[in-house]
Write a protein that holds these residues in place. Structure first.
Motif, PDB file in Angstrom:
ATOM      1  N   LYS A 100       0.814  -1.210   0.000  1.00  0.00           N
ATOM      2  CA  LYS A 100       0.000   0.000   0.000  1.00  0.00           C
ATOM      3  C   LYS A 100       0.849   1.263   0.000  1.00  0.00           C
ATOM      4  CE  LYS A 100      -4.045  -1.804   2.521  1.00  0.00           C
ATOM      5  NZ  LYS A 100      -4.849  -1.642   3.764  1.00  0.00           N
ATOM      6  N   ALA A 101       1.968   1.219   0.729  1.00  0.00           N
ATOM      7  CA  ALA A 101       2.734   2.437   0.978  1.00  0.00           C
ATOM      8  C   ALA A 101       3.730   2.781  -0.114  1.00  0.00           C
ATOM      9  CB  ALA A 101       3.471   2.301   2.313  1.00  0.00           C
ATOM     10  N   ILE A 102       4.140   1.808  -0.912  1.00  0.00           N
ATOM     11  CA  ILE A 102       5.282   2.025  -1.796  1.00  0.00           C
ATOM     12  C   ILE A 102       5.038   3.135  -2.818  1.00  0.00           C
ATOM     13  CG2 ILE A 102       4.575   0.158  -3.356  1.00  0.00           C
ATOM     14  CD1 ILE A 102       8.174   1.292  -2.459  1.00  0.00           C
ATOM     15  N   LEU A 103       3.854   3.159  -3.473  1.00  0.00           N
ATOM     16  CA  LEU A 103       3.617   4.176  -4.506  1.00  0.00           C
ATOM     17  C   LEU A 103       3.516   5.585  -3.909  1.00  0.00           C
ATOM     18  CD1 LEU A 103       3.285   4.755  -7.490  1.00  0.00           C
ATOM     19  CD2 LEU A 103       0.808   4.432  -7.224  1.00  0.00           C
ATOM     20  N   PRO A 104       2.669   5.820  -2.876  1.00  0.00           N
ATOM     21  CA  PRO A 104       2.649   7.171  -2.293  1.00  0.00           C
ATOM     22  C   PRO A 104       3.973   7.579  -1.676  1.00  0.00           C
ATOM     23  CG  PRO A 104       1.264   5.661  -1.026  1.00  0.00           C
ATOM     24  CD  PRO A 104       1.623   4.969  -2.288  1.00  0.00           C
ATOM     25  N   PHE A 105       4.738   6.614  -1.143  1.00  0.00           N
ATOM     26  CA  PHE A 105       6.044   6.934  -0.571  1.00  0.00           C
ATOM     27  C   PHE A 105       6.995   7.430  -1.657  1.00  0.00           C
ATOM     28  CE2 PHE A 105      10.418   5.690   0.434  1.00  0.00           C
ATOM     29  CZ  PHE A 105      10.594   6.363   1.641  1.00  0.00           C
ATOM     30  N   ILE A 106       7.032   6.712  -2.789  1.00  0.00           N
ATOM     31  CA  ILE A 106       7.901   7.119  -3.897  1.00  0.00           C
ATOM     32  C   ILE A 106       7.458   8.475  -4.443  1.00  0.00           C
ATOM     33  CG2 ILE A 106       8.551   6.564  -6.273  1.00  0.00           C
ATOM     34  CD1 ILE A 106       8.447   3.596  -5.466  1.00  0.00           C
ATOM     35  N   ALA A 107       6.133   8.660  -4.599  1.00  0.00           N
ATOM     36  CA  ALA A 107       5.609   9.939  -5.095  1.00  0.00           C
ATOM     37  C   ALA A 107       5.987  11.085  -4.161  1.00  0.00           C
ATOM     38  CB  ALA A 107       4.094   9.850  -5.246  1.00  0.00           C
ATOM     39  N   ALA A 108       5.863  10.863  -2.854  1.00  0.00           N
ATOM     40  CA  ALA A 108       6.194  11.897  -1.880  1.00  0.00           C
ATOM     41  C   ALA A 108       7.675  12.247  -1.916  1.00  0.00           C
ATOM     42  CB  ALA A 108       5.790  11.449  -0.473  1.00  0.00           C
ATOM     43  N   CYS A 109       8.522  11.240  -2.107  1.00  0.00           N
ATOM     44  CA  CYS A 109       9.967  11.493  -2.200  1.00  0.00           C
ATOM     45  C   CYS A 109      10.267  12.408  -3.390  1.00  0.00           C
ATOM     46  CB  CYS A 109      10.731  10.179  -2.338  1.00  0.00           C
ATOM     47  SG  CYS A 109      10.782   9.204  -0.814  1.00  0.00           S
ATOM     48  N   GLY A 110       9.642  12.111  -4.531  1.00  0.00           N
ATOM     49  CA  GLY A 110       9.813  12.986  -5.693  1.00  0.00           C
ATOM     50  C   GLY A 110       9.299  14.378  -5.421  1.00  0.00           C
ATOM     51  N   GLY A 111       8.162  14.444  -4.701  1.00  0.00           N
ATOM     52  CA  GLY A 111       7.563  15.732  -4.370  1.00  0.00           C
ATOM     53  C   GLY A 111       8.359  16.533  -3.361  1.00  0.00           C
ATOM     54  N   MET A 112       9.331  15.914  -2.718  1.00  0.00           N
ATOM     55  CA  MET A 112      10.217  16.651  -1.814  1.00  0.00           C
ATOM     56  C   MET A 112      11.547  16.985  -2.485  1.00  0.00           C
ATOM     57  SD  MET A 112       9.536  14.957   1.966  1.00  0.00           S
ATOM     58  CE  MET A 112       9.368  13.232   1.499  1.00  0.00           C
ATOM     59  N   ILE A 135      11.052  24.949   2.522  1.00  0.00           N
ATOM     60  CA  ILE A 135       9.704  25.549   2.506  1.00  0.00           C
ATOM     61  C   ILE A 135       8.779  24.914   1.464  1.00  0.00           C
ATOM     62  CG2 ILE A 135       8.402  27.692   2.131  1.00  0.00           C
ATOM     63  CD1 ILE A 135      10.834  29.185   3.324  1.00  0.00           C
ATOM     64  N   PRO A 136       9.214  24.708   0.204  1.00  0.00           N
ATOM     65  CA  PRO A 136       8.273  24.166  -0.799  1.00  0.00           C
ATOM     66  C   PRO A 136       8.126  22.645  -0.775  1.00  0.00           C
ATOM     67  CG  PRO A 136      10.353  24.692  -1.850  1.00  0.00           C
ATOM     68  CD  PRO A 136      10.500  25.096  -0.407  1.00  0.00           C
ATOM     69  N   MET A 137       8.630  21.972   0.267  1.00  0.00           N
ATOM     70  CA  MET A 137       8.555  20.510   0.310  1.00  0.00           C
ATOM     71  C   MET A 137       7.185  19.990   0.720  1.00  0.00           C
ATOM     72  SD  MET A 137      12.188  19.565   2.120  1.00  0.00           S
ATOM     73  CE  MET A 137      11.648  17.881   2.429  1.00  0.00           C
ATOM     74  N   ALA A 138       6.398  20.801   1.425  1.00  0.00           N
ATOM     75  CA  ALA A 138       5.200  20.303   2.106  1.00  0.00           C
ATOM     76  C   ALA A 138       3.956  20.346   1.222  1.00  0.00           C
ATOM     77  CB  ALA A 138       4.961  21.108   3.373  1.00  0.00           C
ATOM     78  N   THR A 139       3.017  19.444   1.501  1.00  0.00           N
ATOM     79  CA  THR A 139       1.684  19.452   0.895  1.00  0.00           C
ATOM     80  C   THR A 139       0.651  19.621   2.006  1.00  0.00           C
ATOM     81  OG1 THR A 139       2.288  18.024  -0.973  1.00  0.00           O
ATOM     82  CG2 THR A 139      -0.037  18.121  -0.385  1.00  0.00           C
ATOM     83  N   ASP A 140      -0.245  20.582   1.836  1.00  0.00           N
ATOM     84  CA  ASP A 140      -1.289  20.826   2.833  1.00  0.00           C
ATOM     85  C   ASP A 140      -2.446  19.850   2.589  1.00  0.00           C
ATOM     86  OD1 ASP A 140      -3.753  22.061   4.030  1.00  0.00           O
ATOM     87  OD2 ASP A 140      -2.285  23.547   4.673  1.00  0.00           O
ATOM     88  N   ILE A 141      -2.613  18.886   3.511  1.00  0.00           N
ATOM     89  CA  ILE A 141      -3.651  17.864   3.332  1.00  0.00           C
ATOM     90  C   ILE A 141      -5.041  18.482   3.285  1.00  0.00           C
ATOM     91  CG2 ILE A 141      -4.732  15.807   4.322  1.00  0.00           C
ATOM     92  CD1 ILE A 141      -2.097  15.026   5.508  1.00  0.00           C
ATOM     93  N   ALA A 142      -5.334  19.369   4.238  1.00  0.00           N
ATOM     94  CA  ALA A 142      -6.674  19.946   4.333  1.00  0.00           C
ATOM     95  C   ALA A 142      -7.041  20.713   3.065  1.00  0.00           C
ATOM     96  CB  ALA A 142      -6.769  20.860   5.551  1.00  0.00           C
ATOM     97  N   PHE A 143      -6.134  21.565   2.594  1.00  0.00           N
ATOM     98  CA  PHE A 143      -6.407  22.368   1.404  1.00  0.00           C
ATOM     99  C   PHE A 143      -6.528  21.503   0.153  1.00  0.00           C
ATOM    100  CE2 PHE A 143      -5.434  26.988   2.394  1.00  0.00           C
ATOM    101  CZ  PHE A 143      -6.597  27.438   1.808  1.00  0.00           C
ATOM    102  N   SER A 144      -5.588  20.582  -0.033  1.00  0.00           N
ATOM    103  CA  SER A 144      -5.599  19.767  -1.252  1.00  0.00           C
ATOM    104  C   SER A 144      -6.835  18.872  -1.313  1.00  0.00           C
ATOM    105  CB  SER A 144      -4.325  18.928  -1.344  1.00  0.00           C
ATOM    106  OG  SER A 144      -4.131  18.150  -0.182  1.00  0.00           O
ATOM    107  N   LEU A 145      -7.206  18.279  -0.165  1.00  0.00           N
ATOM    108  CA  LEU A 145      -8.422  17.466  -0.145  1.00  0.00           C
ATOM    109  C   LEU A 145      -9.668  18.332  -0.303  1.00  0.00           C
ATOM    110  CD1 LEU A 145      -7.727  14.785   2.619  1.00  0.00           C
ATOM    111  CD2 LEU A 145      -7.865  14.439   0.162  1.00  0.00           C
ATOM    112  N   GLY A 146      -9.602  19.574   0.195  1.00  0.00           N
ATOM    113  CA  GLY A 146     -10.724  20.492   0.020  1.00  0.00           C
ATOM    114  C   GLY A 146     -10.970  20.788  -1.446  1.00  0.00           C
TER     115      GLY A 146
END
Length: 439
Positions: A100-112, A135-146
């Motif tokens: 379950k974790a491998i794809l979002p983990f890899i995506a998050a690494c690229g996103g950082m 500073i630009p490494m983070a994704t805001d869960i609340a905003f993005s899901l909103g």
């Protein structure tokens, strides 16, 4: 029932994001109005909670200001909720297994990685502003899901799960960055006392609902000790979350069985009576007690704090930190820091998430989840550029002593997050199936 629950959750996400956005806009408007001096004076005023010579809201001899209390105090509650969410995802959620974790983990690494590379190209570490690389490494869960919730039932469940999971991994990365790079000289004695309280709370937390008072008192004590220790105080909230038990005292099967027995043995009452007998009250209290025990302390606390965080703490944080001054005389409003953060969020996040996801699937590390395709992956990769809360938080840690660079960083965070959100919505709105085709 499940349909209405999903609609309610989507509505909550949209409302929370809207309030957060309005708070940020209000801060910018006030900061550039005639009320600006009063706004800054209020944010820099000291806060005291004092008994004798002891002041809870102090760091050594320095008394916390309103701004510091929001960022270092109230935001600890936000990070506590983030910790609860991370623990839940690691135990039973989308990060609970390698598959379950491998794809979002890899995506998050690229996103950082990609936002950091773009930031370094524009603001090298040796140049002014280089310390804001995280500073630009983070994704805001609340905003993005909103934003994603605005598209309603058109969004496949797998896409929501993917966004949530890689945003959680992003949070873990952000927390590690704060703990490692934004802590000052460490005083071990305070941390040892905090460790002792953590151990005590670990055993108390197993008692379930009755332990909440002790957890609150212990949590405040741990927060104060971290504040004095040199480790950023918000880290105490994350660590405290991992002390909270995720196991309910009563499983659902036994709960239903117990409730049925209590209902069957409930004393009869007169239809017109509004006064309960002592026996009836005792039975209802047993039902209430059983209901408390079937919900784990972790889920109970996460649910209880959800509205407080989304509708009070985060809007207060946005109001205290999004005050961009456009008519500043001391330096440029837009500079290299602004471009580095903005491009990192919009381009870096998109390239990192999309390319790392493509590579993971292309080279057979994992498969594309059902319901997802490259078009909606592109849209979600753009939504990953909504940094806002954690990005603003790290901006203050990076440039708190430099008003000009902090102002430029805020401009980059708000501008980049807004552009990423709009582009992500446009792409998903065009590529997701029409609502009529789902009926």
């Amino acid at each position: 029932m499940a349909f209405y629950r999903r609609k309610y959750i989507a509505w909550i996400s949209v409302m929370g994001s809207a309030i957060l956005f309005l708070a940020a806009i209000l801060a910018a408007v006030i900061a550039n109005s005639s009320f600006g001096p009063a706004y800054w004076e209020f944010m820099s005023s000291e806060v005291h909670l004092q008994i004798g010579r002891f002041n809870l809201f102090s760091h050594g001899t320095h008394c916390l200001t309103v701004h510091e209390l929001i960022n270092d105090g109230l935001m600890t509650i936000f990070f506590f909720c983030v910790g609860l969410e991370i623990k839940r995802e690691l135990l039973v959620g989308e990060l609970s297994s390698f598959r379950k974790a491998i794809l979002p983990f890899i995506a998050a690494c690229g996103g950082m990685v990609f936002p950091v590379l773009i930031y370094i190209l524009i603001c090298p570490p040796s140049m002014p502003g280089g310390e804001g690389v995280a500073i630009p490494m983070a994704t805001d869960i609340a905003f993005s899901l909103g934003v994603l919730s605005l598209l309603g039932s058109r969004v496949p469940l797998s896409l929501k799960i993917f966004l949530t999971a890689f945003a959680v991994v992003d949070d873990i990365g952000g927390i590690l960055i704060i703990a490692i790079f934004y802590s000052s000289q460490v005083h071990v004695s305070y941390l040892l006392w905090a460790l002792l309280i953590f151990v005590v709370l670990y055993f108390i937390a197993k008692r379930g609902p009755t332990a909440k008072t002790f957890i609150v008192i212990g949590g405040v004590a741990i927060w104060y000790l971290f504040l004095q220790s040199g480790i950023h105080s918000t880290i105490s909230g994350v660590l405290l979350a991992f002390v909270i038990s995720a196991k309910p005292q009563l499983n659902v099967g036994k709960y239903i069985e117990r409730i049925r027995r209590l209902i069957n043995s409930f004393p009869a009452m007169e239809s017109e009576s509004i006064v309960l007998t002592n026996q009836q009250i005792a039975k209802l209290k047993r039902v209430e007690s059983a209901s408390d025990k079937v919900i784990s302390p972790l889920q109970s606390m996460e649910d209880n704090l959800h509205n407080t965080v989304n509708y009070i703490i985060l809007p207060l944080f946005a109001f205290a930190n999004a005050g961009i001054v456009f008519n500043t005389q001391s330096g440029a409003v837009v500079g290299d820091v602004t471009y580095a953060i903005g491009l990192g969020l919009v381009i870096g996040k998109f390239l990192g998430i999309f390319l790392f996801t493509w590579a993971a699937i292309k080279f057979g590390v994992t498969k594309m989840p059902p319901g997802m395709n490259w078009n909606n992956v592109a849209g979600v990769a753009l939504l990953g550029g909504i940094g806002f809360t954690v990005s603003l938080f790290i901006s203050n840690l990076s440039f708190g002593a430099d008003a000009v660079l902090l102002n430029q960083a805020k401009m980059g965070v708000l501008g980049g997050s807004l552009i990423a959100g709009i582009l992500g919505f446009i792409v998903l709105n065009k590529t997701l199936p029409p609502k009529d085709s789902l009926n």
